[in-house]
Design a protein around this motif. Structure first.
Motif, PDB file in Angstrom:
ATOM      1  N   GLY A 109       0.797  -1.218   0.000  1.00 59.71           N
ATOM      2  CA  GLY A 109       0.000   0.000   0.000  1.00 59.71           C
ATOM      3  C   GLY A 109       0.831   1.269   0.000  1.00 59.71           C
ATOM      4  O   GLY A 109       2.029   1.272  -0.316  1.00 59.71           O
ATOM      5  N   VAL A 110       0.186   2.373   0.387  1.00 53.77           N
ATOM      6  CA  VAL A 110       0.827   3.684   0.371  1.00 53.77           C
ATOM      7  C   VAL A 110       1.958   3.733   1.390  1.00 53.77           C
ATOM      8  O   VAL A 110       1.812   3.275   2.525  1.00 53.77           O
ATOM      9  N   ARG A 111       3.081   4.307   0.991  1.00 56.85           N
ATOM     10  CA  ARG A 111       4.232   4.413   1.893  1.00 56.85           C
ATOM     11  C   ARG A 111       4.354   5.825   2.453  1.00 56.85           C
ATOM     12  O   ARG A 111       4.021   6.808   1.778  1.00 56.85           O
ATOM     13  N   VAL A 112       4.836   5.913   3.675  1.00 55.77           N
ATOM     14  CA  VAL A 112       5.111   7.198   4.310  1.00 55.77           C
ATOM     15  C   VAL A 112       6.528   7.595   3.951  1.00 55.77           C
ATOM     16  O   VAL A 112       7.483   6.843   4.214  1.00 55.77           O
ATOM     17  N   GLN A 113       6.671   8.754   3.355  1.00 58.92           N
ATOM     18  CA  GLN A 113       7.981   9.264   2.931  1.00 58.92           C
ATOM     19  C   GLN A 113       8.739   8.243   2.074  1.00 58.92           C
ATOM     20  O   GLN A 113       9.976   8.151   2.126  1.00 58.92           O
ATOM     21  N   ASP A 114       8.009   7.441   1.314  1.00 55.21           N
ATOM     22  CA  ASP A 114       8.610   6.417   0.435  1.00 55.21           C
ATOM     23  C   ASP A 114       9.465   5.413   1.208  1.00 55.21           C
ATOM     24  O   ASP A 114      10.341   4.778   0.627  1.00 55.21           O
ATOM     25  N   GLU A 161       6.524  12.560  13.371  1.00 53.96           N
ATOM     26  CA  GLU A 161       5.252  12.351  14.070  1.00 53.96           C
ATOM     27  C   GLU A 161       4.314  11.490  13.240  1.00 53.96           C
ATOM     28  O   GLU A 161       4.053  11.763  12.075  1.00 53.96           O
ATOM     29  N   LEU A 162       3.787  10.424  13.868  1.00 54.04           N
ATOM     30  CA  LEU A 162       2.850   9.520  13.216  1.00 54.04           C
ATOM     31  C   LEU A 162       1.478   9.687  13.841  1.00 54.04           C
ATOM     32  O   LEU A 162       1.299   9.433  15.035  1.00 54.04           O
ATOM     33  N   PRO A 163       0.461  10.113  13.084  1.00 51.28           N
ATOM     34  CA  PRO A 163      -0.893  10.180  13.650  1.00 51.28           C
ATOM     35  C   PRO A 163      -1.440   8.783  13.921  1.00 51.28           C
ATOM     36  O   PRO A 163      -1.186   7.844  13.158  1.00 51.28           O
ATOM     37  N   GLN A 164      -2.171   8.648  15.003  1.00 49.21           N
ATOM     38  CA  GLN A 164      -2.750   7.373  15.411  1.00 49.21           C
ATOM     39  C   GLN A 164      -4.117   7.631  16.034  1.00 49.21           C
ATOM     40  O   GLN A 164      -4.496   8.778  16.284  1.00 49.21           O
ATOM     41  N   ILE A 165      -4.845   6.544  16.289  1.00 46.15           N
ATOM     42  CA  ILE A 165      -6.125   6.619  17.013  1.00 46.15           C
ATOM     43  C   ILE A 165      -5.897   6.075  18.418  1.00 46.15           C
ATOM     44  O   ILE A 165      -5.303   5.000  18.596  1.00 46.15           O
TER      45      ILE A 165
END
Length: 404
Positions: free
Chosen positions: A53-58, A349-353
């Protein structure tokens, strides 16, 4: 959190041999409430979801980052017999072992319940799979396959269209929450009996248990449930409506029919509640073809915000159909402390629930970022009693991999 109120699962050691979403998301919940979750990953690439799936900062999959906080990672060559022996060693003093291979695979690895429970009779052993034991057991299955097999897709979509996937991975999520419950029940039972046990969970069974109203209607009438688009299956009106500038869900519930007159008043058609053809929920369902266009025409006359004010004033069920951006920025989400974040050394920073279960004295907490592959291999093996020399040898021979 005070020192007198440790998290409820503090001291519980979990060996997590799961991949993708259903298993990892279950163990996330255990880690959020204090369990020491040791994520065992294959050395080459780790959990496949790291690159899906989609990667964070590649760099790494955004999905992996959602499903694997609150854990430590050890990376092993799972084809190597010495690596399997290390897993058995880790399980010897563990409280919980979770795996989500197809039935039969884990036995070939020498990590089945019979083997591990002989080493550790107090072990809570969880086998999670797509279908469980039975004719479908040998076949692979992830969320879309299970949605299709369970019948969920057959009731999702517009009446005149084809079946659709639910917009979230509902089979994975349901199985994850059932797995979380199963672990807690296993630990509760062990506190009484002193013995561990095997817990078997299938994604199919978990999702079938979520059919509720649709299955109840099927059993009561013998009729196949149909796709209703944005409408409720047993209540009228209660569905998605097109407004002047978007969409909203509004409707009544069938508790004594008290909401129907208020619904009509909010919509500006108060006289409609006096018409005999629409006096009860049963009659409104029978006459839906005549009633629905009347209501739909009214909803198109005002904006979603205008309808929200009118329906809230009357205390009638209502919500805009929000986008993700709209709900995440909603003041209620902020005030209810639903969102959180974690600092990752590589990604920031990683957003989370936040954990959705709110315990006032022993709340869950997010204090461990999703691990790099093999980030904790050394410390986990050292805790298991291996010397530095033994660990170095395992790394040199490729049995163990570290993040560096």
């Amino acid at each position: 959190m005070s020192a007198k109120a440790p998290p409820p699962l503090q001291g519980v050691k979990v060996i997590d041999l799961t991949r993708h979403m259903s298993g990892p998301y279950a163990t996330v919940s255990l880690g959020d409430f204090g369990a020491d979750v040791i994520k065992v990953e294959p050395s080459k690439g780790g959990d496949a979801s790291r690159s899906t799936g989609v990667r964070v900062q590649d760099k790494i999959s955004a999905s992996f980052l959602m499903w694997n906080r609150s854990k430590r990672s050890i990376a092993l060559d799972l084809y190597d017999e010495e690596a399997k022996a290390l897993i058995r060693r880790l399980a010897a003093d563990a409280d919980v072992f979770v795996e989500n291979f197809r039935p039969g695979v884990i036995k070939k690895m020498g990590l089945d319940y019979e083997t591990l429970s002989a080493i550790n009779p107090r072990l809570i052993y969880v086998s999670l799979s797509a279908f469980g034991e039975g004719p479908l057991g040998p076949f692979p299955g992830t969320d879309p396959v299970v949605q299709a097999m369970s019948g969920v897709m057959s009731v999702t979509g517009e009446a005149d269209g084809g079946p659709l996937l639910v917009g979230i991975p509902i089979a994975d999520f349901t199985a994850a929450m059932v797995t979380f419950q199963g672990v807690l029940l296993g630990l509760l039972s062990r506190a009484t009996t002193g013995r561990g046990q095997k817990i078997e969970i299938s994604m199919l069974h978990a999702l079938l248990s979520a059919l509720t109203t649709r299955l109840a209607s099927h059993w009561a009438t013998g009729r196949e449930p149909v796709r209703n688009g944005g409408a409720h299956s047993v209540v009228m009106p209660y569905q998605a409506w097109k407004t002047a500038d978007g969409y909203a869900v509004a409707g009544v519930w069938n508790g004594g029919n008290v909401m129907w007159p208020r619904f009509c008043k909010a919509l500006g058609v108060a006289g409609l509640s006096d018409e005999a053809a629409y006096a009860t929920n049963e009659l409104r369902l029978q006459n839906k073809a005549q009633l629905e266009p009347i209501l739909a025409d009214e909803f198109r006359k005002r904006t979603t915000a205008e309808w929200e004010r009118r329906f809230n004033q009357e205390g009638v069920l209502f919500s805009p159909v929000n986008t993700f951006s709209q709900i995440l920025s909603h003041p209620h989400v902020a005030q209810a402390d639903i969102l959180a974040s974690l600092d990752h050394p590589d990604l920031g920073e990683l957003p989370q629930i936040n954990p959705p279960i709110r315990l006032c004295d022993t709340p869950g907490r997010l204090d461990r970022y999703p691990p790099r592959l093999g980030e904790h291999s050394r410390e986990i093996l050292a805790e298991a009693g291996l010397s530095d020399t033994e660990i170095d040898t395992l790394i040199d021979t490729g049995v163990v991999t570290t993040a560096s």
